[in-house]
Scaffold this motif. Structure first.
Motif: not given
Length: 299
Positions: A91-105, A107-110, A114-121
């Motif tokens: 990705x050319x920037x974190x902003x570009x990744x954040x936009x695409x990431x939110x559309x796909x998942x 939620x934002x990358x941050x 923060x939501x999990x580490x793998x499926x543990x915590x």
């Protein structure tokens, strides 16, 4: 088992080359011509053939793989800045990744980190404590698991790739096709079988997960078409050995990663794989296998 025509087998072989090339160059600005050339396709028809084999366009596959790789790095490399992950994933920037990431998942990358580490915590310290405490749960870690760090060789393999949910059906289809090819070559019983799992099923849609049924080939073995060949990199790996029944694979992977996390190791951005020893018919009904997790080498 579906029988492919020679032309269909050759197309699949070359599409596997294209997929592997994209996986190895996610941080590069790949053009359709570059990918087609690497897989020995004419650019004119390549994108149509790619979609016919994989169900995705080249752009869709590349974008999804970049996002899923970023998601995995957010969970496994928690100290790595998001900007660095964005650049490493093309990705050319974190902003570009954040936009695409939110559309796909959704939620934002941050928020995802923060939501999990793998499926543990959601907290790395809590995750480590949970893994260390794994043996005290209702389903304890196998006492017969043997785990250590080993430096593995490179494996040159013939392989058959299948797309679909990880499990018995996909594995049997892939290995059945591989063994039907390998038997007449005299390779069965002489070479090592590996099962390579490219994707994290908690991140990748089940129907898109890639399974490679692999068999090592001797030095100088002819790379004859339409079989596919590749090299699985060696180096330091966490190697967890199990003797399990046919229903024990899922638990074995959980135990292997619990040991991995408890040891504070960091996974390299390469697929994990199973290395098979004795089969059940020669081992009292149990599979003998190693789960091999590639380790990130310290610079």
């Amino acid at each position: 088992m579906q029988v492919l025509t020679p032309t269909a087998q050759e197309y699949r072989r070359r599409i596997c080359l294209a997929m592997n090339y994209i996986s190895a160059h996610l941080d590069a600005d790949l053009s359709l011509d570059d990918i087609a050339r690497h897989a020995a396709f004419s650019p004119f028809h390549f994108h149509r053939i790619f979609k016919a084999v994989t169900g995705e366009t080249v752009a869709e596959f590349t974008r999804r793989l970049r996002l899923e790789t970023a998601a995995n790095q957010l969970l496994t490399q928690r100290r790595q800045p998001i900007t660095a992950i964005a650049h490493a994933c093309g990705f050319s920037s974190s902003q570009n990744m954040a936009k695409a990431f939110r559309l796909h998942f959704g939620r934002t990358p941050t928020a995802y980190r923060n939501s999990k580490i793998g499926n543990i915590s959601s907290n790395p310290e809590d995750a480590l404590a949970a893994a260390v405490d794994y043996s005290s749960r209702n389903q304890p870690m196998r006492s017969d698991m043997k785990a250590d760090i080993q430096t593995l060789p490179d494996y040159d393999v013939a392989f058959v790739r299948k797309l679909g949910p990880y499990g018995k059906e996909i594995c049997e289809a892939a290995f059945g096709e591989l063994m039907a090819w390998a038997g007449p070559k005299g390779l069965l019983g002489r070479e090592t079988m590996l099962g390579v799992y490219w994707d994290n099923p908690e991140v990748t849609p089940p129907e898109k997960c890639r399974t490679d049924a692999c068999l090592t080939v001797p030095a100088g073995f002819p790379r004859e078409r339409p079989m596919s060949f590749q090299r699985i990199p060696g180096g330091p790996h966490a190697v967890c050995h199990f003797e399990i029944g046919p229903d024990g694979f899922g638990k074995a992977w959980e135990d292997a990663f619990a040991w991995f996390v408890a040891g504070g190791y960091e996974c390299a951005d390469r697929p994990c794989f199973e290395r098979y020893g004795a089969s059940p018919e020669h081992n009292g009904g149990l599979w003998s296998l190693d789960i091999c997790i590639p380790l990130k080498q310290k610079v």
